[in-house]
Design a protein around this motif. Structure first.
Motif, mmCIF file in Angstrom:
data_model
loop_
_atom_site.group_PDB
_atom_site.id
_atom_site.type_symbol
_atom_site.label_atom_id
_atom_site.label_comp_id
_atom_site.label_asym_id
_atom_site.label_seq_id
_atom_site.Cartn_x
_atom_site.Cartn_y
_atom_site.Cartn_z
ATOM 1 N N LEU A 84 3.362 1.921 -8.567
ATOM 2 C CA LEU A 84 3.391 0.686 -7.777
ATOM 3 C C LEU A 84 3.385 -0.568 -8.650
ATOM 4 N N LEU A 85 2.878 -0.464 -9.861
ATOM 5 C CA LEU A 85 2.796 -1.645 -10.721
ATOM 6 C C LEU A 85 4.151 -2.053 -11.290
ATOM 7 N N ILE A 102 6.233 3.298 -1.552
ATOM 8 C CA ILE A 102 6.009 2.373 -0.438
ATOM 9 C C ILE A 102 6.384 3.019 0.883
ATOM 10 N N LEU A 103 7.504 3.749 0.886
ATOM 11 C CA LEU A 103 7.899 4.453 2.118
ATOM 12 C C LEU A 103 6.861 5.506 2.504
ATOM 13 N N GLY A 104 6.362 6.234 1.511
ATOM 14 C CA GLY A 104 5.344 7.240 1.808
ATOM 15 C C GLY A 104 4.051 6.631 2.321
ATOM 16 N N LEU A 105 3.628 5.513 1.731
ATOM 17 C CA LEU A 105 2.411 4.848 2.196
ATOM 18 C C LEU A 105 2.597 4.236 3.576
ATOM 19 N N ASP A 106 3.810 3.731 3.860
ATOM 20 C CA ASP A 106 4.079 3.206 5.205
ATOM 21 C C ASP A 106 3.938 4.297 6.265
ATOM 22 N N ARG A 107 4.468 5.473 5.960
ATOM 23 C CA ARG A 107 4.337 6.583 6.914
ATOM 24 C C ARG A 107 2.900 7.071 7.004
ATOM 25 N N LEU A 108 2.192 7.000 5.864
ATOM 26 C CA LEU A 108 0.808 7.472 5.865
ATOM 27 C C LEU A 108 -0.099 6.573 6.690
ATOM 28 N N ILE A 152 -7.372 0.428 -4.847
ATOM 29 C CA ILE A 152 -6.349 -0.327 -5.578
ATOM 30 C C ILE A 152 -4.960 -0.035 -5.010
ATOM 31 N N ILE A 153 -4.683 1.231 -4.702
ATOM 32 C CA ILE A 153 -3.375 1.592 -4.138
ATOM 33 C C ILE A 153 -3.169 0.916 -2.792
ATOM 34 N N ASP A 154 -4.206 0.887 -1.969
ATOM 35 C CA ASP A 154 -4.095 0.242 -0.660
ATOM 36 C C ASP A 154 -3.826 -1.257 -0.799
ATOM 37 N N LEU A 177 -0.398 -3.406 0.199
ATOM 38 C CA LEU A 177 -0.455 -4.568 1.082
ATOM 39 C C LEU A 177 0.187 -5.793 0.433
ATOM 40 N N TYR A 178 -0.139 -6.048 -0.830
ATOM 41 C CA TYR A 178 0.391 -7.234 -1.509
ATOM 42 C C TYR A 178 1.891 -7.124 -1.756
ATOM 43 N N ILE A 179 2.374 -5.927 -2.063
ATOM 44 C CA ILE A 179 3.817 -5.749 -2.261
ATOM 45 C C ILE A 179 4.558 -5.983 -0.948
#
Length: 201
Positions: A81-82, A92-98, A165-167, A171-173
């Protein structure tokens, strides 16, 4: 098929941790006898026999390996993510679905379970420290249990910190992408208005 396999695995991990907790209570109860009657080699030997059941054996190794795997995966996700790479889009797609649907409930449940396990490990370490002060010198069982609880608490703390940190990065991205899109839309509108003014003049 993957979900059906994951459910028994998570249940087996929870069952093993409950077994570890129950056996650890029996180990800790024997310390009360030591504190009242002094050091007894027979009691110490019986406690050392209980250590494999208390998580120092195969079950404890599996839990530590699982925590190490989660920690490495979270560190890789944070690094992905960095930096602006194709891997970031997939993450990002995986976190959106999660974060949609029932997955949020599962994530919150896992986080709450990890916090409870962390609190239990810290409480156990505090009790062992108190026994250190009472007995004057740590016993071999104390040292083994202390090292296991310290390793488990460290891995859980680091994994929870990386999850936070991942969350926040996700959010910031997302907010940054929204601001960029809005800026592009405003710039296009300004260009259209400028071309219209020049054409009318």
């Amino acid at each position: 098929m993957k979900r059906k396999r994951d459910v028994p695995t998570s249940l087996s991990v929870l069952a093993s941790y409950l077994n570890i907790s129950i056996t650890s209570l029996s180990v800790l109860a024997s310390y009360h006898t030591i504190s009242m009657h002094g050091f007894d080699p027979a009691i110490e030997t019986s406690k050392l026999r209980l250590l494999p059941r208390a998580g120092i054996g195969l079950g404890g190794k599996k839990m530590i390996q699982l925590l190490f795997t989660v920690l490495v995966a979270e560190a890789a996700a944070t690094a992905g993510l960095l930096f602006n790479t194709p891997l970031r889009k997939l993450l990002i797609l995986g976190l959106d679905r999660l974060k949609r649907g029932r997955s949020t409930v599962m994530v919150k449940t896992l986080a709450a379970t990890a916090v409870l396990v962390l609190a239990s490990s810290i409480y156990s370490m505090a009790e062992i420290r108190l026994r250190f002060a009472e007995l004057g010198a740590p016993t071999p069982t104390d040292q083994i249990l202390m090292s296991r609880h310290l390793l488990e608490a460290s891995l859980l703390g680091y994994s929870l910190f990386l999850a936070l940190i991942i969350d926040r990065l996700h959010l910031y991205i997302g907010e940054l992408h929204g601001l960029r899109n809005s800026m592009k839309a405003v710039m296009k509108q300004n260009r259209v208005i400028g071309t219209a003014k020049t054409g009318s003049s």
